[in-house]
Design an enzyme around this catalytic site. Sequence first.
Site, short mmCIF file in Angstrom:
data_model
loop_
_atom_site.label_atom_id
_atom_site.label_comp_id
_atom_site.label_asym_id
_atom_site.label_seq_id
_atom_site.Cartn_x
_atom_site.Cartn_y
_atom_site.Cartn_z
N HIS A 121 -10.20 10.29 -2.20
CA HIS A 121 -9.52 10.45 -3.45
C HIS A 121 -7.79 10.19 -2.83
O HIS A 121 -7.19 10.35 -3.84
CB HIS A 121 -9.96 11.16 -4.29
CG HIS A 121 -11.19 11.48 -4.56
ND1 HIS A 121 -11.98 11.01 -5.61
CD2 HIS A 121 -12.01 12.29 -3.94
CE1 HIS A 121 -13.18 11.41 -5.72
NE2 HIS A 121 -13.28 12.20 -4.36
N LYS B 248 16.81 1.82 4.82
CA LYS B 248 15.42 1.23 4.79
C LYS B 248 14.83 0.53 5.93
O LYS B 248 15.76 0.10 6.81
CB LYS B 248 15.37 -0.04 3.78
CG LYS B 248 15.82 0.58 2.20
CD LYS B 248 14.28 1.11 1.53
CE LYS B 248 13.99 0.14 0.55
NZ LYS B 248 12.62 0.09 0.14
N GLU C 55 2.61 -5.31 4.87
CA GLU C 55 2.60 -5.61 3.39
C GLU C 55 1.93 -7.01 3.30
O GLU C 55 1.15 -7.64 2.62
CB GLU C 55 3.74 -5.57 2.76
CG GLU C 55 4.50 -4.18 2.55
CD GLU C 55 5.96 -4.20 2.43
OE1 GLU C 55 6.09 -4.27 1.06
OE2 GLU C 55 6.75 -4.11 3.10
N SER D 200 16.79 -3.58 4.83
CA SER D 200 17.14 -4.13 3.49
C SER D 200 18.76 -4.48 3.58
O SER D 200 19.54 -3.74 4.18
CB SER D 200 16.97 -2.82 2.39
OG SER D 200 18.04 -3.29 1.38
#
Length: 471
Positions: A165, A292, A299, A286
């Site tokens: 979970h 970043k 992704e 970024s």
Amino acid sequence: MTDTDKTKAASAMWGGRFAGGPAAIMQRINASIDFDKRLYAQDIRGSKAHCRMLVKQSILTAADGALIQEGLDKVLAEIEAGDFPFSQALEDIHMNVESRLGELIGEAAGRLHTARSRNDQVATDFRLWVRDALDGMDGALRDLLAALLDRAEEHAATVMPGFTHLQTAQPVTFGHHMMAYVEMISRDRSRLADARNRLNECPLGSAALAGTSFPIDREATAAELGFAGPMRNSLDGVSDRDFALEFMSASAICAVHLSRLAEELVIWTSAQFRFVTLSDAFTTGSSIMPQKRNPDAAELVRAKTGRVIGDLNALLIVMKGLPLAYSKDMQDDKEPVFEVADTMELAIAAMAGMVRDMTVNVGTLRAAAGAGFTTATDIADWCVRALKMPFRRAHHVAGSLVKLAEGRNCGLEDLTLAEMQAIEPGITEEARAVLSVESSVNSRTSLGGTAPSRVRQAVAAARRRLAEDAP
Ligand code: ARG
């Protein structure tokens, strides 16, 4: 040739009964050359095998056969050199090749299509193409497996939290976690191998749908093209696309595995986890936030899985309504398959790169492995073993210890013996030893368990299977 000439050449192949040419929009919806040109090598290979067989069976003269073979070699060389004049007016790869063959060798080119139809031709070409794609994908998956195995071996004893979970559950080893993916990818290889076995029958000689009156030798063409044998039914031969569906469904399942690992990398690289750090080579910065380091490759692997599933769906939906035998709908089988092959190639290679390069943050993993009372099961198990307590009661004891530690805002291992004995008098100093994450993972030696010794065995066994090339 001008485009009008090519339209004429195209209709010369099928236009005996036609008075007018196709509308421009008809030509556009009908033409597949923009994508099926990728079948050129398979198309020429198939034609050469067909031609050789026709000569062997005395359906073609040796002289015509030799002309055709030479001509096909020239066409192949032109395409490979990048100076082949692909034409939309000539619809597809089959007619583009045949028309150019005619320009090069004259009338004999028209004899190549004896005892053959574009229906069995395209089915053969496409099987050959998908077979190559399956082989390429298997190689890529082997490479990914090698990367996963290296990291698993290196981190066989690195502890980390295991989750259910997405809540911390019990400590596991990083190597064990990597080996779970080794299992998934190995099953993917086995599915691809299975698909390849069923794919490897040759439709050539099914002709348009009914077979042919010429005395062809289908065993010979099948063998020359590396197939295990000819397909048994000509109607099935021209209308079956199971091989494309199986390639895409095995790919879709594999893509789901890649996507799950990608998702874990996205979570693990976040500031809240910091379990692993991806290399510069597989991240981006970024343009506005200097701190970043974005896991873009992960992704995108996750995103591209959607395309692969979509492509499988697209062809399933095309096929579901088709009566036997060939229908033009089936021309739409190629783009989804090509996209799946291209996407999988990218996704697998990107994943192998990320796995190979990533830094595993051992200290962070260890700290996280102990947080969240992950060894509560171990103390319950100890009560069962040492105090002969029924597990349900032991579970209750461990639960009370967790409650106490939670109230104190400390870990289970920080409770004193006296505090623990207040809950369960049978608890001894020995029980406290099972509370460390190392002791927890070391104890899980059951088959398939997370103990470093088991992980090392699993790595060695998987390496052996990989060397023997048994998925
Ligand atoms: N380009 C076609 C395809 O990929 C080849 C077969 C065409 N056959 C036909 N009867 N029109 O499906």
